[in-house]
Motif scaffolding. Structure first.
Motif, short mmCIF file in Angstrom:
data_model
loop_
_atom_site.label_atom_id
_atom_site.label_comp_id
_atom_site.label_asym_id
_atom_site.label_seq_id
_atom_site.Cartn_x
_atom_site.Cartn_y
_atom_site.Cartn_z
N ASP A 1 -5.39 0.88 -6.07
CA ASP A 1 -5.54 2.09 -6.88
C ASP A 1 -6.64 2.94 -6.24
O ASP A 1 -7.80 2.91 -6.64
CB ASP A 1 -5.89 1.72 -8.32
N HIS A 2 -6.25 3.70 -5.21
CA HIS A 2 -7.23 4.49 -4.45
C HIS A 2 -7.85 5.59 -5.30
O HIS A 2 -9.02 5.96 -5.08
CB HIS A 2 -6.57 5.08 -3.22
N ALA A 3 -7.11 6.13 -6.25
CA ALA A 3 -7.68 7.15 -7.13
C ALA A 3 -8.83 6.56 -7.95
O ALA A 3 -9.87 7.19 -8.14
CB ALA A 3 -6.59 7.72 -8.04
N PHE A 4 -8.66 5.33 -8.41
CA PHE A 4 -9.72 4.65 -9.15
C PHE A 4 -10.93 4.45 -8.25
O PHE A 4 -12.08 4.65 -8.67
CB PHE A 4 -9.21 3.31 -9.67
N GLY A 5 -10.69 4.07 -6.99
CA GLY A 5 -11.78 3.87 -6.05
C GLY A 5 -12.56 5.15 -5.80
O GLY A 5 -13.81 5.14 -5.76
N ALA A 6 -11.85 6.26 -5.62
CA ALA A 6 -12.52 7.54 -5.43
C ALA A 6 -13.35 7.90 -6.65
O ALA A 6 -14.48 8.42 -6.54
CB ALA A 6 -11.50 8.63 -5.14
N GLU B 1 0.82 -1.22 0.00
CA GLU B 1 0.00 0.00 0.00
C GLU B 1 0.85 1.27 0.00
O GLU B 1 0.46 2.30 0.55
CB GLU B 1 -0.97 0.02 1.19
N ARG B 2 2.02 1.19 -0.60
CA ARG B 2 2.89 2.35 -0.72
C ARG B 2 3.53 2.35 -2.09
O ARG B 2 3.86 1.29 -2.63
CB ARG B 2 3.99 2.34 0.35
N ARG B 3 3.75 3.57 -2.64
CA ARG B 3 4.41 3.73 -3.93
C ARG B 3 5.43 4.85 -3.79
O ARG B 3 5.08 5.95 -3.34
CB ARG B 3 3.39 4.10 -5.01
N PRO B 4 6.68 4.60 -4.16
CA PRO B 4 7.68 5.68 -4.05
C PRO B 4 7.30 6.86 -4.92
O PRO B 4 6.75 6.69 -6.02
CB PRO B 4 8.96 5.01 -4.56
N PRO B 5 7.57 8.07 -4.47
CA PRO B 5 7.26 9.25 -5.28
C PRO B 5 8.21 9.36 -6.47
O PRO B 5 9.28 8.75 -6.49
CB PRO B 5 7.46 10.41 -4.30
N GLU B 6 7.80 10.14 -7.46
CA GLU B 6 8.61 10.27 -8.67
C GLU B 6 10.00 10.84 -8.37
O GLU B 6 10.97 10.47 -9.02
CB GLU B 6 7.89 11.17 -9.67
N GLU B 7 10.08 11.71 -7.37
CA GLU B 7 11.38 12.32 -7.08
C GLU B 7 12.34 11.37 -6.37
O GLU B 7 13.53 11.64 -6.23
CB GLU B 7 11.20 13.60 -6.25
N THR C 1 -3.23 7.49 2.36
CA THR C 1 -4.24 7.18 1.34
C THR C 1 -4.93 8.42 0.81
O THR C 1 -5.29 8.50 -0.37
CB THR C 1 -5.29 6.21 1.92
N SER C 2 -5.12 9.42 1.66
CA SER C 2 -5.94 10.58 1.29
C SER C 2 -5.48 11.31 0.03
O SER C 2 -6.33 11.70 -0.78
CB SER C 2 -6.04 11.54 2.47
N PRO C 3 -4.18 11.53 -0.18
CA PRO C 3 -3.79 12.22 -1.43
C PRO C 3 -4.27 11.51 -2.69
O PRO C 3 -4.63 12.15 -3.67
CB PRO C 3 -2.26 12.25 -1.34
N HIS C 4 -4.27 10.18 -2.66
CA HIS C 4 -4.74 9.42 -3.82
C HIS C 4 -6.26 9.55 -3.97
O HIS C 4 -6.78 9.62 -5.09
CB HIS C 4 -4.35 7.95 -3.69
N VAL C 5 -6.98 9.57 -2.84
CA VAL C 5 -8.43 9.76 -2.88
C VAL C 5 -8.77 11.13 -3.46
O VAL C 5 -9.65 11.25 -4.32
CB VAL C 5 -9.02 9.60 -1.47
N VAL C 6 -8.05 12.16 -3.02
CA VAL C 6 -8.29 13.51 -3.54
C VAL C 6 -8.00 13.56 -5.04
O VAL C 6 -8.76 14.15 -5.83
CB VAL C 6 -7.42 14.54 -2.79
N ARG C 7 -6.90 12.93 -5.44
CA ARG C 7 -6.56 12.93 -6.87
C ARG C 7 -7.66 12.25 -7.69
O ARG C 7 -8.05 12.75 -8.76
CB ARG C 7 -5.22 12.20 -7.07
#
Length: 383
Positions: A195-200, A177-183, A225-231
């Protein structure tokens, strides 16, 4: 750090694991090895290599031959046939909570580990990078682990440093349940996440289909999780040609003095001002509290305010029961173990795998069959 050099302080057991991985890679490349040649190549004694071969043979990974080893043969009956096999590998698992969300992830991991003849050692931590590292280090110092499944805090410089440290460990690491950031891509780390963004997005589309056009979002930025939900909320609203510029989007992490009732009053005032009739709320516990607050204020759920929660841990306990996005928690644990087992079996030749799993939307009373209309004036009447 080269593959032959274990991280400082990781102990002899990690170097032994790396040595056996090298033996397996030589076998995959050439089909057979001799004790003498591999001892020279790795700069260790022949006795050490014989012991490694014996360990791998006992685990069924190689077949012993005079002076060396080959890949397993179906004709080889020299192993431990007829008796229970020991666990082939030991995996450490560090999760940030043992009482919300993560027990199901652990359950899925344990079930898959049993299927794969792996041993799982779980340690509870907190949503804090320093504590995450302490718990991982405790496993490395006290247990002979072959791999690590972890859900680290990745916020701030301490979180990014933890990610770099995990990426440099000489054992395989799978993030749950974690993904490294692009940076900070942490290129060696594998992960499995919902894929929490898909769920939202599913939640927003459901509310749209129920007739709601002003759909708000209430989250807690302290949750990973919240940033992915917002996205996902933003993307779904944009796809529906619905602007979020003046939509209700509130962060409960900024609640003044921890006064949740005042915070919810503020959210409802914004809903009245904007004609918002539906809210996506992360997490479940916050959704339950928000529903209770709406009811206490005299609002009908879903008649005046439709609500979809996120996580589906306790949403069904509310009155009315709350529709919720349900991440596949057990499968997150199951797939994390599958990734680890494949990595341990195939070694460094296996490409890094990163997997997203789609959640489900569980529909209940809080979002179905509401009258089509804004709640304008109702909040004022209830005060």
């Amino acid at each position: 750090m080269s593959p032959e050099q274990p991280a400082q302080g990781q102990g002899k057991s990690l170097f032994s694991l790396q040595r056996r991985e090298r033996l397996m890679e030589e076998l995959r490349a050439h089909g057979a090895i001799t004790v003498r040649d591999i001892a020279v190549k790795l700069g260790v004694s022949e006795l050490t290599i014989r012991r490694d071969v014996n360990i791998l043979a006992d685990e069924g990974l190689v077949s012993r031959v005079h002076g060396g080893a080959t890949l397993p043969s179906p004709l080889d009956r020299s192993g431990a046939a007829g008796r229970q096999q020991p666990h082939s590998y030991s995996i450490g698992m560090v999760v940030p909570s043992l009482d919300y969300y993560w027990p199901q992830v652990i359950s899925g991991a344990r079930a898959e580990a049993e299927e794969q003849n792996l041993r799982i050692m779980v340690r509870g931590s907190t949503y804090d990078a320093a504590d995450n590292r302490r718990q991982v280090q405790a496993l490395l110092d006290t247990q002979n682990i072959d791999g690590l499944i972890v859900a680290p805090d990745m916020t701030g410089e301490s979180g990014q440093e933890l990610l770099r440290w995990l990426n440099a460990l000489p054992i395989p690491v799978v993030l749950a349940e974690r993904r490294p950031p692009e940076e900070n891509p942490a290129h060696r780390l594998e992960w499995v996440a919902t894929d929490h963004a898909f769920g939202a997005g599913m939640a927003v589309r459901h509310l749209w289909q129920e007739g709601h056009r002003r759909i708000g979002c209430l989250t807690d930025s302290s949750s990973p999780t919240s940033p992915h939900v917002v996205r996902g909320w933003r993307q779904a609203m944009a796809a529906l040609k619905n602007s979020v510029e003046d939509a209700v989007h509130e962060d409960s992490a900024r609640t003044a003095n921890g006064d949740r009732a005042a915070h919810f009053d503020h959210v409802l005032e914004l809903c009245e001002e904007t004609g918002t009739t539906a809210m996506l709320v992360h997490s479940d516990t916050q959704a339950v509290a928000f529903v209770q607050h709406c009811v206490d204020k005299g609002l009908k759920v879903p008649g005046d305010m439709a609500i979809v929660g996120y996580d589906d841990e306790v949403a069904y306990l509310a009155e009315p029961a709350i529709s919720a996005v349900r991440p596949p928690k057990q499968y997150v644990g199951k797939v994390a173990v599958q990734l680890m087992a494949a990595r341990l079996a195939e070694g460094r030749m296996r490409p890094v795998h990163r997997i997203q799993l789609n959640p489900d939307l569980i529909l209940r009373e809080s979002s179905i069959g509401a009258p089509r209309g804004a709640a304008a004036g109702l909040l004022q009447d209830s005060k």
